[in-house]
Design a protein around this motif. Structure first.
Motif, PDB file in Angstrom:
ATOM      1  N   VAL A  14      73.979  22.746  45.274  1.00 57.23           N
ATOM      2  CA  VAL A  14      73.534  21.656  46.159  1.00 57.23           C
ATOM      3  C   VAL A  14      74.313  21.707  47.480  1.00 57.23           C
ATOM      4  O   VAL A  14      73.733  21.548  48.559  1.00 57.23           O
ATOM      5  CB  VAL A  14      73.698  20.284  45.465  1.00 57.23           C
ATOM      6  CG1 VAL A  14      73.523  19.135  46.448  1.00 57.23           C
ATOM      7  CG2 VAL A  14      72.713  20.150  44.307  1.00 57.23           C
ATOM      8  N   LEU A  15      75.610  21.965  47.403  1.00 53.52           N
ATOM      9  CA  LEU A  15      76.413  22.068  48.627  1.00 53.52           C
ATOM     10  C   LEU A  15      75.996  23.266  49.472  1.00 53.52           C
ATOM     11  O   LEU A  15      75.992  23.185  50.704  1.00 53.52           O
ATOM     12  CB  LEU A  15      77.900  22.162  48.283  1.00 53.52           C
ATOM     13  CG  LEU A  15      78.548  20.882  47.758  1.00 53.52           C
ATOM     14  CD1 LEU A  15      79.974  21.146  47.291  1.00 53.52           C
ATOM     15  CD2 LEU A  15      78.518  19.785  48.810  1.00 53.52           C
ATOM     16  N   LEU A  16      75.637  24.374  48.831  1.00 53.37           N
ATOM     17  CA  LEU A  16      75.171  25.543  49.577  1.00 53.37           C
ATOM     18  C   LEU A  16      73.880  25.224  50.322  1.00 53.37           C
ATOM     19  O   LEU A  16      73.732  25.564  51.502  1.00 53.37           O
ATOM     20  CB  LEU A  16      74.951  26.732  48.641  1.00 53.37           C
ATOM     21  CG  LEU A  16      76.192  27.288  47.945  1.00 53.37           C
ATOM     22  CD1 LEU A  16      75.804  28.402  46.984  1.00 53.37           C
ATOM     23  CD2 LEU A  16      77.223  27.754  48.942  1.00 53.37           C
ATOM     24  N   PRO A  28      77.938  21.473  61.400  1.00 47.62           N
ATOM     25  CA  PRO A  28      78.849  22.474  60.821  1.00 47.62           C
ATOM     26  C   PRO A  28      78.595  22.804  59.347  1.00 47.62           C
ATOM     27  O   PRO A  28      79.464  22.650  58.492  1.00 47.62           O
ATOM     28  CB  PRO A  28      80.237  21.865  61.041  1.00 47.62           C
ATOM     29  CG  PRO A  28      79.998  20.410  61.093  1.00 47.62           C
ATOM     30  CD  PRO A  28      78.639  20.234  61.721  1.00 47.62           C
ATOM     31  N   GLY A  29      77.418  23.296  59.045  1.00 46.34           N
ATOM     32  CA  GLY A  29      77.061  23.632  57.676  1.00 46.34           C
ATOM     33  C   GLY A  29      77.805  24.831  57.129  1.00 46.34           C
ATOM     34  O   GLY A  29      78.128  24.875  55.934  1.00 46.34           O
ATOM     35  N   ASN A  30      78.074  25.823  57.970  1.00 42.20           N
ATOM     36  CA  ASN A  30      78.813  26.998  57.490  1.00 42.20           C
ATOM     37  C   ASN A  30      80.227  26.607  57.080  1.00 42.20           C
ATOM     38  O   ASN A  30      80.797  27.193  56.166  1.00 42.20           O
ATOM     39  CB  ASN A  30      78.840  28.097  58.544  1.00 42.20           C
ATOM     40  CG  ASN A  30      77.493  28.765  58.699  1.00 42.20           C
ATOM     41  OD1 ASN A  30      76.508  28.390  58.077  1.00 42.20           O
ATOM     42  ND2 ASN A  30      77.431  29.777  59.534  1.00 42.20           N
ATOM     43  N   PHE A  35      84.228  25.624  52.800  1.00 39.38           N
ATOM     44  CA  PHE A  35      85.160  24.747  52.097  1.00 39.38           C
ATOM     45  C   PHE A  35      84.728  24.479  50.657  1.00 39.38           C
ATOM     46  O   PHE A  35      85.577  24.285  49.780  1.00 39.38           O
ATOM     47  CB  PHE A  35      85.391  23.453  52.879  1.00 39.38           C
ATOM     48  CG  PHE A  35      86.337  23.642  54.025  1.00 39.38           C
ATOM     49  CD1 PHE A  35      87.652  24.035  53.811  1.00 39.38           C
ATOM     50  CD2 PHE A  35      85.921  23.461  55.329  1.00 39.38           C
ATOM     51  CE1 PHE A  35      88.537  24.239  54.857  1.00 39.38           C
ATOM     52  CE2 PHE A  35      86.795  23.659  56.388  1.00 39.38           C
ATOM     53  CZ  PHE A  35      88.107  24.043  56.148  1.00 39.38           C
ATOM     54  N   ALA A  36      83.434  24.488  50.397  1.00 42.60           N
ATOM     55  CA  ALA A  36      82.957  24.366  49.015  1.00 42.60           C
ATOM     56  C   ALA A  36      83.420  25.582  48.206  1.00 42.60           C
ATOM     57  O   ALA A  36      83.893  25.452  47.075  1.00 42.60           O
ATOM     58  CB  ALA A  36      81.442  24.239  48.984  1.00 42.60           C
ATOM     59  N   LEU A  61      82.195  33.196  58.525  1.00 41.94           N
ATOM     60  CA  LEU A  61      82.190  31.905  59.214  1.00 41.94           C
ATOM     61  C   LEU A  61      82.633  32.071  60.662  1.00 41.94           C
ATOM     62  O   LEU A  61      81.966  31.585  61.587  1.00 41.94           O
ATOM     63  CB  LEU A  61      83.112  30.931  58.485  1.00 41.94           C
ATOM     64  CG  LEU A  61      83.461  29.633  59.204  1.00 41.94           C
ATOM     65  CD1 LEU A  61      82.245  28.739  59.264  1.00 41.94           C
ATOM     66  CD2 LEU A  61      84.614  28.945  58.533  1.00 41.94           C
ATOM     67  N   LEU A  62      83.743  32.767  60.870  1.00 46.41           N
ATOM     68  CA  LEU A  62      84.246  32.959  62.233  1.00 46.41           C
ATOM     69  C   LEU A  62      83.280  33.785  63.076  1.00 46.41           C
ATOM     70  O   LEU A  62      83.091  33.493  64.261  1.00 46.41           O
ATOM     71  CB  LEU A  62      85.624  33.619  62.202  1.00 46.41           C
ATOM     72  CG  LEU A  62      86.758  32.768  61.648  1.00 46.41           C
ATOM     73  CD1 LEU A  62      88.071  33.550  61.670  1.00 46.41           C
ATOM     74  CD2 LEU A  62      86.906  31.461  62.397  1.00 46.41           C
ATOM     75  N   ALA A  63      82.655  34.788  62.475  1.00 43.05           N
ATOM     76  CA  ALA A  63      81.682  35.602  63.212  1.00 43.05           C
ATOM     77  C   ALA A  63      80.510  34.744  63.668  1.00 43.05           C
ATOM     78  O   ALA A  63      80.056  34.846  64.817  1.00 43.05           O
ATOM     79  CB  ALA A  63      81.188  36.755  62.344  1.00 43.05           C
ATOM     80  N   GLY A  64      80.030  33.876  62.797  1.00 44.60           N
ATOM     81  CA  GLY A  64      78.920  32.986  63.164  1.00 44.60           C
ATOM     82  C   GLY A  64      79.296  32.036  64.282  1.00 44.60           C
ATOM     83  O   GLY A  64      78.515  31.815  65.210  1.00 44.60           O
TER      84      GLY A  64
END
Length: 171
Positions: A14-16, A28-30, A35-36, A61-64
């Motif tokens: 669900v978090l994904l 900030p979904g990524n 964090f999940a 995450l950082l690349a995105g």
């Protein structure tokens, strides 16, 4: 796997999904996905869900974030934008996202970011050049860059979610 493990996996899925949907609307979904995953790894002492996987997810995450950050500026620069227009696109995107969220929560942040970057870059380029055609090309380049950055960031969200989901299945 016990019932608690199944429940935790369901919560992760669900978090994904929530993380991906937040990314789609320029929130900030990524970060939520990361964090999940970090929390899940911590909960299971990083056995099966390894530290290396969390580091990989952090790199994605950082690349995105980097791609999203520079995509609009690259779109402006491709159209030979002034430095002021490039900076204005960035500032206008942030201001537009904040204003858009206040006016129309959820979708407003995305529309506001695009509209703010477009308008600010157009205005800045017009102030420098006085040329409407050039200003329109620059603003259009900013918009195309932002959309491309958003598409890359969504693809990264999908890659992060699939990586985590596959790992959940094999644990």
């Amino acid at each position: 796997m016990d019932i608690g493990g199944w429940f935790l996996n369901l919560v992760m899925l669900v978090l994904l999904l929530a993380g991906f949907l937040l990314t789609v609307i320029s929130l900030p979904g990524n970060w939520l996905i990361f964090f999940a995953a970090l929390g899940y790894g911590f909960f299971y002492d990083f056995s099966g869900f390894t530290v290396q996987m969390v580091i990989l997810l952090f790199g994605l995450l950082l690349a995105g974030e980097l791609v999203e950050f520079i995509a609009g500026a690259l779109g402006a620069r491709k159209q030979k934008a002034s430095t002021l227009a490039t900076v204005a696109a960035f500032v206008g995107g942030i201001a537009g996202a904040v204003a858009g969220t206040a006016v129309l929560p959820v979708v407003g942040s995305l529309l506001g970011a695009f509209g703010g970057a477009f308008g600010a870059s157009y205005l800045a380029e017009y102030l420098i050049t006085g040329n409407r055609s050039q200003s329109h090309r620059v603003a259009k380049g900013v918009l195309i860059g932002q959309v491309a950055g958003m598409v890359v960031k969504m693809a990264i969200a999908i890659a992060m979610a699939i990586t985590i989901a596959v790992n959940l299945i094999w644990m």
